[in-house]
Design an enzyme around this catalytic site. Structure first.
Site, short mmCIF file in Angstrom:
data_model
loop_
_atom_site.label_atom_id
_atom_site.label_comp_id
_atom_site.label_asym_id
_atom_site.label_seq_id
_atom_site.Cartn_x
_atom_site.Cartn_y
_atom_site.Cartn_z
N CYS A 157 -8.22 -1.77 7.90
CA CYS A 157 -6.82 -1.79 7.45
C CYS A 157 -6.31 -0.38 7.16
O CYS A 157 -5.21 -0.01 7.59
CB CYS A 157 -6.67 -2.67 6.21
SG CYS A 157 -6.79 -4.43 6.63
N GLU B 237 0.82 -1.21 0.00
CA GLU B 237 0.00 0.00 0.00
C GLU B 237 0.86 1.27 0.00
O GLU B 237 1.83 1.38 0.73
CB GLU B 237 -0.92 0.02 1.24
CG GLU B 237 -1.90 -1.14 1.28
CD GLU B 237 -2.94 -1.09 0.16
OE1 GLU B 237 -3.09 -0.04 -0.48
OE2 GLU B 237 -3.61 -2.13 -0.06
N HIS C 162 -1.42 -5.68 1.90
CA HIS C 162 -2.62 -6.50 1.82
C HIS C 162 -2.29 -7.81 1.11
O HIS C 162 -1.54 -7.82 0.13
CB HIS C 162 -3.72 -5.79 1.02
CG HIS C 162 -4.71 -5.06 1.87
ND1 HIS C 162 -4.96 -3.70 1.74
CD2 HIS C 162 -5.54 -5.49 2.86
CE1 HIS C 162 -5.90 -3.35 2.61
NE2 HIS C 162 -6.27 -4.41 3.30
N1 PCA Z 1 -8.64 -6.72 6.26
C1 PCA Z 1 -9.58 -5.65 6.50
C2 PCA Z 1 -9.51 -5.37 7.97
C3 PCA Z 1 -8.81 -6.54 8.58
C4 PCA Z 1 -8.23 -7.27 7.43
O1 PCA Z 1 -7.47 -8.26 7.51
C5 PCA Z 1 -9.36 -4.43 5.59
O2 PCA Z 1 -8.83 -4.58 4.49
O3 PCA Z 1 -9.71 -3.32 5.99
#
Ligand code: PCA
Length: 215
Positions: A143, A80, A167
């Site tokens: 997240c 990200e 992610h």
């Molecule tokens: N993914 C979510 C919140 C916790 C996770 O593992 C997100 O992408 O916001």
């Protein structure tokens, strides 16, 4: 010894596992490029996740912090680039909270850029044969909340500490329960995290990659 803190999330949205934690927990105690890796699980709950994260940072005093989360539906490891100062949840978190259009830090900057070398990380992942890209949005759920809160906390309290967010896709055992969903094996996600952490640790300044890294 220098320490790297890596966080993963508990399962959410009806899932029984979260690939971010399944992979992160395997890294506990590992040595990566001469640094010791400590891991911590965060609740998928607005605000509580940040309280856990800040307590772990204060206790562990890491030099680098990488938070990891699940992004069901994405096929790549997504490094990200940016976190924005907004909570806009399309589903409730694990405490039933669903904030809509609220700031994470009232009066805080609109956004923070990751201080990780995102392009270098993606480049090394691809060299290792792992599908990866720079992502321009961490969403507006927990997240993004954690990435923004992390970068805000580091900017305020530990300005020399690097931080960012990755992610990861669903695991195959999750994807099989959905229709036409991409997935990545735990083994590959774990190798990806090790590669990304090592690259972040060794390349504090980013590299310039022409083309490719964001796709
Ligand atoms: N993914 C979510 C919140 C916790 C996770 O593992 C997100 O992408 O916001």
């Amino acid at each position: 010894m220098k320490t790297i803190l890596v966080t993963g999330f508990e399962p959410f949205d009806g899932e029984t596992i979260n690939p971010s934690w399944e992979a992160t927990k395997l890294l506990q105690g590992h040595q990566i490029a001469g640094a010791n890796v400590e891991v911590c699980q965060l609740p998928c709950i607005f605000d509580a996740a940040l309280e856990h994260l800040y307590a772990a940072i204060d206790q562990i005093q890491p030099e680098l912090v990488i938070s990891v989360g699940q992004s069901g539906g994405r096929a790549n490891i997504s490094v990200e680039r940016i976190a924005i100062n907004i909570n806009d949840a399309s589903i409730p978190d694990n405490a039933g909270k669903q904030p809509i259009d609220t700031p994470i830090i009232p009066g805080g900057p609109a956004a923070y850029f990751s201080s990780l070398p995102t392009k270098a990380m993606v480049n090394e992942l691809k060299k290792a044969g792992i599908p990866a890209s720079v992502s321009q949005t961490a969403g507006t759920f927990v997240c993004n909340h954690v990435m923004y809160g992390l970068l805000h906390y580091l900017a305020q309290k530990y300005p020399s500490v690097y931080g960012g967010f990755i992610h990861v896709p669903y695991l195959p055992e999750q994807a099989v329960k959905h229709s036409n969903m991409p997935s990545m094996t735990l083994e590959l996600i774990t190798i990806a995290l090790k590669t990304a952490i090592e690259t972040a640790w060794e390349n504090k300044a980013d590299i310039v990659v022409t083309g490719g890294a964001t796709h």
